[in-house]
Structures are given as C-alpha cells and as structure tokens.
Design a protein around this motif. Structure first.
Motif, PDB file in Angstrom:
ATOM      1  N   ASN A 137      41.921  43.786  40.544  1.00 22.81           N
ATOM      2  CA  ASN A 137      42.915  43.693  39.472  1.00 22.81           C
ATOM      3  C   ASN A 137      44.322  43.896  40.018  1.00 22.81           C
ATOM      4  O   ASN A 137      45.261  43.181  39.641  1.00 22.81           O
ATOM      5  N   ASP A 140      45.442  40.744  41.734  1.00 26.77           N
ATOM      6  CA  ASP A 140      45.863  39.710  40.777  1.00 26.77           C
ATOM      7  C   ASP A 140      47.262  39.991  40.236  1.00 26.77           C
ATOM      8  O   ASP A 140      48.077  39.067  40.082  1.00 26.77           O
ATOM      9  N   LYS A 143      49.846  39.091  42.848  1.00 30.81           N
ATOM     10  CA  LYS A 143      50.031  37.637  42.899  1.00 30.81           C
ATOM     11  C   LYS A 143      50.968  37.186  41.779  1.00 30.81           C
ATOM     12  O   LYS A 143      51.839  36.329  41.981  1.00 30.81           O
TER      13      LYS A 143
END
Length: 285
Positions: A137, A140, A143
């Motif tokens: 998580n 992500d 990103k």
C-alpha cells in the motif's frame, strides 16, 4: 537435533521447514515484493544537475522565487503548478520534496494509508510517523506521489526519510529492505522522466549512487560525515548540503571556513534555518 528433524521430515515426506527456511521466507515477504537487486534505470532524458549546482531549498512560508540559482527544491504538495511553471519560465529547474519514509498527518493523501503502515513517531517531529516501507500500500501511494510530481511538471523529486532502517521505526526493517525500497523509488522516478535525489542514508551511498542523480544531505559538516558522499561527486553528480548551526550564521569566520571546505569538495552548501523557511540564507557558492 536439527539434522535429525530434517532426516525425519524427509523420510516421512512431511513438508517441514527448517529455521533457515522460515527465516528466508520471512525475509522475502518482508521486502514486500521489491527486489533489492533490481538494476538501475539509467537511460533517459530527465534533468541531471551538474556538480556545484547553485540551489535554494525552501519548504515553509511564502516562497521567495528571486534567488539567482539554477535549482529550486520546494514542497510537492504546497507548491502550485503555476509557481513551478513560473520558476521554470525564468530558467530554473524545480525539484519537488515529499516524504517517502514517513506519514505526515497534514498531507492531502493521508487517508490512503492504513493503520499497519504506520510505526513510531519521528524524533522531533510529532506529526510524523515512520512508514513500513515493505507495505504494498505504501508503494502504491508513493507511485501516486510521483505521478503528482510528473503532473505538476517537476523536473525532479527529493524523497525524504529514506533511512528508516537505522531509526526506531517500530518495524524490523533491514538494510536489504531499505535498499529495495530506495531503489524502487529511484527507478519509479526515472520511469516518469524525473530526476531523483538520495536524502541522507549515508550508510548505503555506495550501493545507491548508481540509482540516484544527486544527493541531498543535512549537517554532514556538523557531524564530519561529508566524505561519505564523495562517490556522487566522483560520478559527476552534485551533493546538495544544508547546515543549521548558529556559529555558521553568526560567525563570519566559521562560515568562511565551512564554505572553503565545501568548495574544496565541490559541494553545494547552504546555511539555512532548521524550519527551511526564508528567514535567512547563506550560500557557499
């Protein structure tokens, strides 16, 4: 006993795991699917700052855009796209700061984190908590932050708190976990055609210098750690340093001495307030 257990399991065809197997399995999962041995992404057209580049670093207060420098390092969340474009329009490059290793409870994306991502409070920063850099998580979210940097038009990024494994993070982070994560961040930045700087993490400079385009460091002169950053200079990559001691602010001879040492090393050193506002600024270049 360990050898007997292996023989016993083999004879009876039990799927037993040795302690070593468990340790390896746990370590593999601890890296959160990131490969610590991933190759660096080095081919691309992103901005590559030069050694001894002039710069300004301001993360607090109304941004002073008037300094005659090549590079500005500003906050990713708090700096408007129009400001970034205006700086670039005046011939400056813009590096955007965000924390890659800590949770900040005042950021726009704070609700994307889950409880298991959050560790201990950072020493001296009560509104920040260390992140579990093994968390998919967290990967992500980072990103997404790099996507924001790309969308805003940043020339590069400065991901902060990239050394959680050396701190009391609340997690059992290893040096391999940190290498995997830092290399992941660098490669993801380069995938988006963004320059990326290594913040602190002095113990892993030699393992990471190939992945990063420059280094950002705080207080290496104060703690006599600057030589650790020379691999960046040796590869033609700048080292951007900030010092905060009062003696460098108030004593001209002390400031001249540190600046001479900085120039000898080809570092880009600033004497700044700890809050990184615009209350004062001394540059060694």
């Amino acid at each position: 006993m360990k050898q007997l257990l292996v023989i016993f399991c083999s004879v009876l065809s039990f799927g037993c795991n040795s302690d070593d197997d468990n340790s390896q399995s746990n370590h593999s999962s601890a890296q959160g699917g990131l490969d610590p041995n991933v190759a660096p992404i080095t081919a691309g057209s992103w901005y590559r700052p030069e050694v001894s580049v002039t710069w300004q670093w301001q993360l607090e207060g109304s941004l002073n855009t008037s300094y005659p420098v090549t590079l500005y390092d500003v906050d990713l969340f708090d700096t408007a796209t129009t400001t970034i474009k205006s700086l670039q329009g005046s011939g400056k490059k813009v590096v955007c700061y965000f924390s890659a290793g800590s949770f900040e409870d005042f950021r726009d994306d704070k609700d994307l984190f889950i409880p298991s991502d959050l560790g201990n409070t950072l020493d001296g920063w009560e509104d920040e908590r260390w992140l579990d850099i093994r968390s998919a998580n967290v990967h992500d979210i980072m990103k997404k932050r790099l996507d924001v940097a790309k969308q805003k038009g940043c020339d590069g990024v400065e991901p902060d708190n990239m050394d959680g494994y050396t701190n009391k993070s609340g997690f059992t982070l290893t040096a391999q976990d940190q290498l995997a994560y830092n290399r992941f961040i660098a490669n993801e930045a380069h995938k988006r055609n963004l320059a990326v700087g290594l913040k602190n993490d002095l113990d892993q400079v030699t393992e990471l210098v190939e992945y990063f385009d420059f280094a950002v460091n705080e207080q290496c002169f104060e703690y006599n750690e600057c030589d650790t950053l020379l691999p960046f200079i040796n590869q033609g990559k700048p080292v951007l340093t900030a010092e905060y001691l009062d003696k460098y602010v108030s004593n001209a001879s002390e400031r001249a001495a540190i600046c001479q040492e900085s120039r000898n090393k080809q570092f880009s050193t600033l004497i700044l307030p700890l809050d990184l506002d615009d209350s004062f600024r001394f540059s060694c270049l």
